[in-house]
Design a protein around this motif. Structure first.
Motif, short mmCIF file in Angstrom:
data_model
loop_
_atom_site.label_atom_id
_atom_site.label_comp_id
_atom_site.label_asym_id
_atom_site.label_seq_id
_atom_site.Cartn_x
_atom_site.Cartn_y
_atom_site.Cartn_z
N UNK A 182 0.91 -1.19 -0.09
CA UNK A 182 0.05 0.00 0.05
C UNK A 182 0.85 1.46 -0.09
N UNK A 183 1.92 1.33 0.86
CA UNK A 183 2.96 2.33 0.70
C UNK A 183 3.48 2.73 -0.45
N UNK A 184 3.87 1.49 -1.24
CA UNK A 184 4.47 1.65 -2.50
C UNK A 184 3.46 2.28 -3.67
N UNK A 185 2.15 1.65 -3.31
CA UNK A 185 1.09 2.16 -4.35
C UNK A 185 0.99 3.59 -4.28
N UNK A 186 0.65 4.11 -2.81
CA UNK A 186 0.57 5.39 -2.38
C UNK A 186 1.45 6.23 -3.01
N UNK A 187 2.99 5.90 -2.91
CA UNK A 187 4.02 6.76 -3.52
C UNK A 187 4.12 6.90 -5.20
N UNK A 188 3.58 5.60 -5.74
CA UNK A 188 3.51 5.80 -7.12
C UNK A 188 2.32 6.70 -7.52
N UNK A 189 1.33 6.72 -6.60
CA UNK A 189 0.06 7.59 -7.06
C UNK A 189 0.48 9.12 -6.75
N UNK A 190 1.17 9.37 -5.64
CA UNK A 190 1.73 10.66 -5.35
C UNK A 190 2.71 11.37 -6.53
N UNK A 191 3.40 10.34 -7.03
CA UNK A 191 4.48 10.76 -8.04
C UNK A 191 3.82 10.95 -9.11
N UNK A 192 2.63 10.22 -9.84
CA UNK A 192 1.95 10.56 -10.79
C UNK A 192 1.20 11.88 -10.83
N UNK A 193 0.79 12.07 -9.53
CA UNK A 193 0.03 13.41 -9.27
C UNK A 193 1.06 14.50 -9.63
N UNK A 194 2.26 14.36 -8.91
CA UNK A 194 3.07 15.37 -8.88
C UNK A 194 3.53 15.50 -10.63
N UNK A 195 3.83 14.46 -11.31
CA UNK A 195 3.92 14.47 -12.48
C UNK A 195 2.84 15.30 -13.33
N UNK A 196 1.55 14.91 -13.26
CA UNK A 196 0.47 15.65 -13.73
C UNK A 196 0.51 17.19 -13.65
N UNK A 197 0.65 17.42 -12.21
CA UNK A 197 0.62 18.91 -11.93
C UNK A 197 1.80 19.70 -12.77
N UNK A 198 3.01 19.12 -12.76
CA UNK A 198 4.13 19.77 -13.38
C UNK A 198 3.80 19.85 -14.82
N UNK A 199 3.12 18.83 -15.39
CA UNK A 199 2.97 18.98 -17.11
C UNK A 199 1.93 20.14 -17.15
N UNK A 200 0.87 20.24 -16.19
CA UNK A 200 -0.07 21.40 -16.29
C UNK A 200 0.41 22.82 -16.05
N UNK A 201 1.64 22.91 -15.30
CA UNK A 201 1.94 24.26 -15.18
C UNK A 201 3.07 24.51 -16.13
N UNK A 202 4.04 23.74 -16.58
CA UNK A 202 5.00 23.97 -17.65
C UNK A 202 4.97 23.23 -18.90
N UNK A 203 5.49 23.85 -19.96
CA UNK A 203 5.51 23.11 -21.34
C UNK A 203 6.37 21.65 -21.17
N UNK A 204 5.72 20.71 -21.96
CA UNK A 204 6.06 19.36 -21.72
C UNK A 204 7.69 19.33 -22.11
N UNK A 205 8.23 20.16 -23.24
CA UNK A 205 9.62 20.37 -23.67
C UNK A 205 10.55 20.64 -22.37
N UNK A 206 10.07 21.70 -21.59
CA UNK A 206 10.79 22.30 -20.45
C UNK A 206 10.94 21.21 -19.46
N UNK A 207 9.75 20.34 -19.19
CA UNK A 207 9.85 19.57 -18.14
C UNK A 207 10.76 18.17 -18.66
#
Length: 174
Positions: free
Chosen positions: A87-112
């Motif tokens: 569960x902890x590994x799954x939670x970490x993977x979900x948080x990581x994906x949420x951070x990636x999604x937020x980063x891609x919403x805030x910055x251009x993909x080429x910059x990321x």
């Protein structure tokens, strides 16, 4: 009690260098518990045979010991800890994906992608508008939940030229 077996091969040979007789005992096959009861000869079967100078012994019977009282609790604890770690590994993977999604919403993909590679991202623009404003009463306005968001803020940030012209604030500086 579980039924168990053990198949052994005993071979003897003479060492060519020393002339010494060497006896080698190999366990060929067995169940997960190798221990066969020796207290009750009626509860076990031993079959011996000699083939090509090797002695083969098959012993079958019941397990020789009772499992420890804590084995079930230990197994349950291992399963529970494994589940919690999963569960902890799954939670970490979900948080990581949420951070990636937020980063891609805030910055251009080429910059990321450049930042992920460890490169510095520095871009130049020939025409930039910087808009500083203080909206009187904005803090109290945002504090209320109207159920439809804040269209005023949306208009200011997404369409600043239209907003400035519609409120007779002149032309934005370019």
């Amino acid at each position: 009690m579980d039924m168990v077996y053990m198949l052994n091969r005993t071979s003897s040979y003479e060492d060519r260098e020393t002339g010494e007789q060497i006896v080698k005992n190999d366990a060929i096959a067995w169940t997960h518990e190798r221990c066969v009861t020796s207290t009750d000869p009626q509860a076990r079967v031993k079959v011996s045979s000699s083939v090509n100078g090797d002695d083969w012994t098959l012993v079958a019977g019941y397990t020789c010991s009772v499992r420890p009282y804590w084995e079930t609790a230990a197994t349950l604890a291992v399963v529970l800890v494994s589940f919690i770690i999963a569960l902890l590994v799954l939670s970490t993977a979900i948080k990581n994906q949420q951070h990636k999604d937020l980063l891609y919403k805030m910055m251009p993909k080429h910059a990321v992608s450049q930042l992920r590679k460890g490169n510095t991202v520095c871009e130049k623009y020939s025409c930039v508008t910087i808009f500083f404003s203080d909206i009187v009463g904005f803090t109290s306005l945002v504090g209320y939940d109207f159920g439809f968001g804040c269209p005023l803020l949306t208009n200011i940030t997404t369409h600043p030229s239209y907003f400035l012209r519609s409120h007779h604030m002149g032309r934005p500086v370019r």
